[in-house]
Design an enzyme around this catalytic site. Sequence first.
Site, PDB file in Angstrom:
ATOM      1  N   LYS A 145       0.839  -1.208   0.000  1.00 52.03           N
ATOM      2  CA  LYS A 145       0.000   0.000   0.000  1.00 52.03           C
ATOM      3  C   LYS A 145       0.875   1.259   0.000  1.00 52.03           C
ATOM      4  CE  LYS A 145      -2.382  -1.195   3.758  1.00 52.03           C
ATOM      5  NZ  LYS A 145      -1.856  -2.545   4.065  1.00 52.03           N
ATOM      6  N   ARG A 167      -9.741   0.493   9.073  1.00 50.14           N
ATOM      7  CA  ARG A 167      -9.386  -0.901   9.331  1.00 50.14           C
ATOM      8  C   ARG A 167     -10.475  -1.638  10.096  1.00 50.14           C
ATOM      9  NH1 ARG A 167      -3.385   0.037   9.136  1.00 50.14           N
ATOM     10  NH2 ARG A 167      -2.283  -1.923   9.371  1.00 50.14           N
ATOM     11  N   ARG A 193      11.370  -6.337   4.662  1.00 50.70           N
ATOM     12  CA  ARG A 193      11.157  -4.917   4.370  1.00 50.70           C
ATOM     13  C   ARG A 193      12.147  -4.040   5.149  1.00 50.70           C
ATOM     14  NH1 ARG A 193       5.020  -2.895   4.682  1.00 50.70           N
ATOM     15  NH2 ARG A 193       5.170  -3.219   6.919  1.00 50.70           N
ATOM     16  N   ARG A 216      11.290  -1.895  10.691  1.00 52.16           N
ATOM     17  CA  ARG A 216      10.234  -1.550  11.642  1.00 52.16           C
ATOM     18  C   ARG A 216      10.187  -2.578  12.756  1.00 52.16           C
ATOM     19  NH1 ARG A 216       4.715  -0.264   8.471  1.00 52.16           N
ATOM     20  NH2 ARG A 216       3.869  -1.470  10.196  1.00 52.16           N
ATOM     21  N   ARG A 227      -0.666  -9.439  13.167  1.00 57.05           N
ATOM     22  CA  ARG A 227      -1.222  -8.402  12.281  1.00 57.05           C
ATOM     23  C   ARG A 227      -2.125  -9.031  11.221  1.00 57.05           C
ATOM     24  NH1 ARG A 227       4.179  -5.564  10.637  1.00 57.05           N
ATOM     25  NH2 ARG A 227       2.900  -4.168   9.393  1.00 57.05           N
TER      26      ARG A 227
END
Length: 214
Positions: A24, A99, A133, A161, A172
């Site tokens: 996203k 969300r 990532r 992160r 998640r």
Amino acid sequence: MKSYTLVRGDMSSIVLFGPPGAGKGTQATAIMEKTGLPQVSTGDMLRSALSKGTKLGLEAKGYMEAGDLVPDRLILSLIEERLKEEDAKNGVLFDGFPRTILQAESLAKITKVSMVISIEVPDDNIVERIVGRRMDSETGEIYHIKFKPAPSDISDRLIQRKDDTEETVRSRLNAYHSQTAPLADYYSNLGVLEKVNGDRNIIDVTNSILELLV
Ligand code: AMP
């Protein structure tokens, strides 16, 4: 295929929807360039609140680190404040918001959502996408150790992160399936959902998204 027209003076927003790690944030840049809408990422706003040590950031911290959703009232107060800013007057590009159904219903009272772009990626690929990532701490640009390697001269600026670990990703994903995925039906019933296959290289996904924004 629906087309998207930005109506000046009439607030009309786009939502980027999909599981964590779907791309996203990566795709947001091309959409911003094409539409002129500013990106509003609740994840980025929360991380910024956390690094500044604000009350809201501290309240959100435990949820984020556990991979749970932050309570709706905190998210909605962030969004309400953000949408009062001048650059949001013609609408925004939401990334990672809404969300929950409650967030979507609250959003419907503030702004028109003209399109929800759902980036679809199978669960099996999510862990590899998230755990690899990395972010350039200076520019915020997102890389991936395998799919989008960073230039070697910035390797010492790359950070991971805190919630991009395998264990947190599982939480998640659970939060996504139980609380967020039902929004696809909600927006499909409103006739604004557009699905894009996110399980392809970045440029192909971008091109499919840009085709929606004619
Ligand atoms: P993201 O950067 O979008 O992956 O968000 C990182 C974390 O921030 C999520 O795992 C949640 O804990 C929290 N978060 C971000 N956006 C929302 C939202 N709209 N509602 C609830 N929690 C959120």
